[in-house]
Write a protein that holds these residues in place. Structure first.
Motif, PDB file in Angstrom:
ATOM      1  N   ILE A   9      19.663  22.835  12.751  1.00  0.00           N
ATOM      2  CA  ILE A   9      18.245  22.462  12.746  1.00  0.00           C
ATOM      3  C   ILE A   9      18.019  21.539  11.557  1.00  0.00           C
ATOM      4  O   ILE A   9      18.175  21.952  10.413  1.00  0.00           O
ATOM      5  CB  ILE A   9      17.319  23.693  12.612  1.00  0.00           C
ATOM      6  CG1 ILE A   9      17.594  24.713  13.710  1.00  0.00           C
ATOM      7  CG2 ILE A   9      15.850  23.245  12.627  1.00  0.00           C
ATOM      8  CD1 ILE A   9      16.848  26.025  13.527  1.00  0.00           C
ATOM      9  N   GLU A  10      17.665  20.293  11.845  1.00  0.00           N
ATOM     10  CA  GLU A  10      17.332  19.317  10.803  1.00  0.00           C
ATOM     11  C   GLU A  10      15.852  18.981  10.934  1.00  0.00           C
ATOM     12  O   GLU A  10      15.458  18.261  11.851  1.00  0.00           O
ATOM     13  CB  GLU A  10      18.149  18.039  10.977  1.00  0.00           C
ATOM     14  CG  GLU A  10      19.639  18.238  10.850  1.00  0.00           C
ATOM     15  CD  GLU A  10      20.411  16.973  11.194  1.00  0.00           C
ATOM     16  OE1 GLU A  10      21.411  16.722  10.510  1.00  0.00           O
ATOM     17  OE2 GLU A  10      20.018  16.252  12.136  1.00  0.00           O
ATOM     18  N   GLU A  11      15.039  19.528  10.037  1.00  0.00           N
ATOM     19  CA  GLU A  11      13.599  19.244  10.088  1.00  0.00           C
ATOM     20  C   GLU A  11      13.319  17.929   9.370  1.00  0.00           C
ATOM     21  O   GLU A  11      13.588  17.800   8.183  1.00  0.00           O
ATOM     22  CB  GLU A  11      12.792  20.373   9.449  1.00  0.00           C
ATOM     23  CG  GLU A  11      11.300  20.109   9.602  1.00  0.00           C
ATOM     24  CD  GLU A  11      10.450  21.146   8.909  1.00  0.00           C
ATOM     25  OE1 GLU A  11      10.190  22.188   9.524  1.00  0.00           O
ATOM     26  OE2 GLU A  11      10.057  20.899   7.756  1.00  0.00           O
ATOM     27  N   LEU A  57       8.772  17.967  13.369  1.00  0.00           N
ATOM     28  CA  LEU A  57       9.705  17.225  14.201  1.00  0.00           C
ATOM     29  C   LEU A  57      11.097  17.581  13.719  1.00  0.00           C
ATOM     30  O   LEU A  57      11.398  17.432  12.530  1.00  0.00           O
ATOM     31  CB  LEU A  57       9.462  15.723  14.081  1.00  0.00           C
ATOM     32  CG  LEU A  57      10.357  14.854  14.958  1.00  0.00           C
ATOM     33  CD1 LEU A  57       9.562  13.680  15.505  1.00  0.00           C
ATOM     34  CD2 LEU A  57      11.574  14.364  14.214  1.00  0.00           C
ATOM     35  N   ALA A  58      11.932  18.088  14.631  1.00  0.00           N
ATOM     36  CA  ALA A  58      13.270  18.516  14.246  1.00  0.00           C
ATOM     37  C   ALA A  58      14.301  18.037  15.258  1.00  0.00           C
ATOM     38  O   ALA A  58      14.047  18.015  16.461  1.00  0.00           O
ATOM     39  CB  ALA A  58      13.332  20.033  14.118  1.00  0.00           C
ATOM     40  N   ALA A  80      12.710  18.621  18.941  1.00  0.00           N
ATOM     41  CA  ALA A  80      11.582  19.533  19.153  1.00  0.00           C
ATOM     42  C   ALA A  80      10.428  19.107  18.253  1.00  0.00           C
ATOM     43  O   ALA A  80      10.623  18.813  17.077  1.00  0.00           O
ATOM     44  CB  ALA A  80      11.981  20.969  18.853  1.00  0.00           C
ATOM     45  N   VAL A  81       9.245  19.089  18.828  1.00  0.00           N
ATOM     46  CA  VAL A  81       8.019  18.791  18.094  1.00  0.00           C
ATOM     47  C   VAL A  81       7.075  19.973  18.296  1.00  0.00           C
ATOM     48  O   VAL A  81       6.854  20.403  19.430  1.00  0.00           O
ATOM     49  CB  VAL A  81       7.348  17.497  18.610  1.00  0.00           C
ATOM     50  CG1 VAL A  81       6.010  17.259  17.924  1.00  0.00           C
ATOM     51  CG2 VAL A  81       8.273  16.302  18.428  1.00  0.00           C
ATOM     52  N   ALA A  98      16.621  12.237   4.411  1.00  0.00           N
ATOM     53  CA  ALA A  98      17.373  13.461   4.125  1.00  0.00           C
ATOM     54  C   ALA A  98      16.603  14.666   4.669  1.00  0.00           C
ATOM     55  O   ALA A  98      15.932  15.368   3.920  1.00  0.00           O
ATOM     56  CB  ALA A  98      17.606  13.596   2.631  1.00  0.00           C
ATOM     57  N   PRO A  99      16.687  14.909   5.983  1.00  0.00           N
ATOM     58  CA  PRO A  99      15.942  16.034   6.544  1.00  0.00           C
ATOM     59  C   PRO A  99      16.407  17.358   5.938  1.00  0.00           C
ATOM     60  O   PRO A  99      17.538  17.481   5.467  1.00  0.00           O
ATOM     61  CB  PRO A  99      16.260  15.973   8.039  1.00  0.00           C
ATOM     62  CG  PRO A  99      17.539  15.224   8.130  1.00  0.00           C
ATOM     63  CD  PRO A  99      17.530  14.248   6.989  1.00  0.00           C
ATOM     64  N   PHE A 100      15.495  18.335   5.976  1.00  0.00           N
ATOM     65  CA  PHE A 100      15.818  19.674   5.495  1.00  0.00           C
ATOM     66  C   PHE A 100      16.652  20.381   6.553  1.00  0.00           C
ATOM     67  O   PHE A 100      16.241  20.483   7.708  1.00  0.00           O
ATOM     68  CB  PHE A 100      14.532  20.462   5.227  1.00  0.00           C
ATOM     69  CG  PHE A 100      14.775  21.880   4.806  1.00  0.00           C
ATOM     70  CD1 PHE A 100      15.217  22.171   3.526  1.00  0.00           C
ATOM     71  CD2 PHE A 100      14.578  22.923   5.699  1.00  0.00           C
ATOM     72  CE1 PHE A 100      15.454  23.479   3.131  1.00  0.00           C
ATOM     73  CE2 PHE A 100      14.805  24.231   5.305  1.00  0.00           C
ATOM     74  CZ  PHE A 100      15.248  24.510   4.026  1.00  0.00           C
ATOM     75  N   VAL A 101      17.840  20.841   6.180  1.00  0.00           N
ATOM     76  CA  VAL A 101      18.693  21.582   7.106  1.00  0.00           C
ATOM     77  C   VAL A 101      18.337  23.061   6.972  1.00  0.00           C
ATOM     78  O   VAL A 101      18.528  23.662   5.917  1.00  0.00           O
ATOM     79  CB  VAL A 101      20.188  21.339   6.832  1.00  0.00           C
ATOM     80  CG1 VAL A 101      21.045  22.172   7.779  1.00  0.00           C
ATOM     81  CG2 VAL A 101      20.513  19.854   6.974  1.00  0.00           C
ATOM     82  N   VAL A 102      17.783  23.604   8.038  1.00  0.00           N
ATOM     83  CA  VAL A 102      17.340  24.995   8.035  1.00  0.00           C
ATOM     84  C   VAL A 102      18.573  25.894   8.136  1.00  0.00           C
ATOM     85  O   VAL A 102      19.387  25.734   9.046  1.00  0.00           O
ATOM     86  CB  VAL A 102      16.386  25.264   9.221  1.00  0.00           C
ATOM     87  CG1 VAL A 102      15.970  26.722   9.263  1.00  0.00           C
ATOM     88  CG2 VAL A 102      15.170  24.341   9.146  1.00  0.00           C
ATOM     89  N   PRO A 103      18.726  26.835   7.202  1.00  0.00           N
ATOM     90  CA  PRO A 103      19.878  27.737   7.292  1.00  0.00           C
ATOM     91  C   PRO A 103      19.752  28.656   8.517  1.00  0.00           C
ATOM     92  O   PRO A 103      18.681  29.204   8.776  1.00  0.00           O
ATOM     93  CB  PRO A 103      19.826  28.548   6.002  1.00  0.00           C
ATOM     94  CG  PRO A 103      18.582  28.165   5.287  1.00  0.00           C
ATOM     95  CD  PRO A 103      17.899  27.079   6.039  1.00  0.00           C
ATOM     96  N   THR A 104      20.829  28.779   9.282  1.00  0.00           N
ATOM     97  CA  THR A 104      20.843  29.661  10.450  1.00  0.00           C
ATOM     98  C   THR A 104      22.120  30.491  10.424  1.00  0.00           C
ATOM     99  O   THR A 104      23.094  30.136   9.758  1.00  0.00           O
ATOM    100  CB  THR A 104      20.801  28.860  11.768  1.00  0.00           C
ATOM    101  OG1 THR A 104      22.009  28.107  11.889  1.00  0.00           O
ATOM    102  CG2 THR A 104      19.597  27.936  11.834  1.00  0.00           C
ATOM    103  N   ASP A 105      22.116  31.576  11.167  1.00  0.00           N
ATOM    104  CA  ASP A 105      23.313  32.395  11.270  1.00  0.00           C
ATOM    105  C   ASP A 105      23.815  32.487  12.715  1.00  0.00           C
ATOM    106  O   ASP A 105      24.641  33.323  13.047  1.00  0.00           O
ATOM    107  CB  ASP A 105      23.068  33.798  10.706  1.00  0.00           C
ATOM    108  CG  ASP A 105      21.937  34.530  11.407  1.00  0.00           C
ATOM    109  OD1 ASP A 105      21.390  34.003  12.390  1.00  0.00           O
ATOM    110  OD2 ASP A 105      21.610  35.644  10.974  1.00  0.00           O
ATOM    111  N   ASP A 106      23.301  31.587  13.578  1.00  0.00           N
ATOM    112  CA  ASP A 106      23.684  31.625  14.989  1.00  0.00           C
ATOM    113  C   ASP A 106      24.414  30.363  15.452  1.00  0.00           C
ATOM    114  O   ASP A 106      24.597  30.143  16.638  1.00  0.00           O
ATOM    115  CB  ASP A 106      22.454  31.862  15.865  1.00  0.00           C
ATOM    116  CG  ASP A 106      21.387  30.782  15.726  1.00  0.00           C
ATOM    117  OD1 ASP A 106      21.596  29.807  14.970  1.00  0.00           O
ATOM    118  OD2 ASP A 106      20.328  30.916  16.365  1.00  0.00           O
TER     119      ASP A 106
END
Length: 120
Positions: free
Chosen positions: A21-23, A36-37, A104-105, A9-17
């Motif tokens: 992004i799943e870290e 690692l995302a 991305a790493v 269950a990766p952390f989904v980074v909140p974005t407004d664009d």
């Protein structure tokens, strides 16, 4: 204690664009010495120039991604990768018609305050 960690269950980074992004590993999820995302950048997406205090490795899975590094323009396609060394001035974007999916790493792990983003 096990010598491995499974990320389900990766952390989904909140974005407004519109960027996903799943870290999987990093500072916001399972702590690690790198981040690692999995990311999906929508068509027309871009970030301001930045001069990160971390190395960043990118592997494109689908689509294309544009990098402006110092004075060079690099376009990666699916199956290609790049390492951008810390301290390099870089801008990331997807000016293309299709979404860009990539991994991305960052080492050390990504932190927004270490990205040193410029004002747009």
């Amino acid at each position: 204690m096990k010598n491995y960690k499974v990320q389900r269950a990766p952390f989904v980074v909140p974005t407004d664009d519109g960027k996903l992004i799943e870290e999987h590993f990093g500072l916001a999820s399972i702590k690690a010495d790198l981040s690692l995302a999995h990311m999906i950048a929508p068509p027309g997406w871009s970030e301001p120039f930045q001069t990160p205090d971390f190395d960043e490795f990118t592997y494109v899975i689908k689509g294309k991604k544009k990098f402006v590094i110092e004075n060079d323009e690099v376009i990666l396609e699916a199956g290609q990768s790049i390492k951008i060394s810390k301290g390099a001035r870089v801008q990331y974007s997807n000016p293309f018609k299709e979404p860009c999916e990539y991994i991305a790493v960052c080492s050390p792990p990504f932190q927004l305050d270490l990205a040193n983003r410029e004002d747009e």
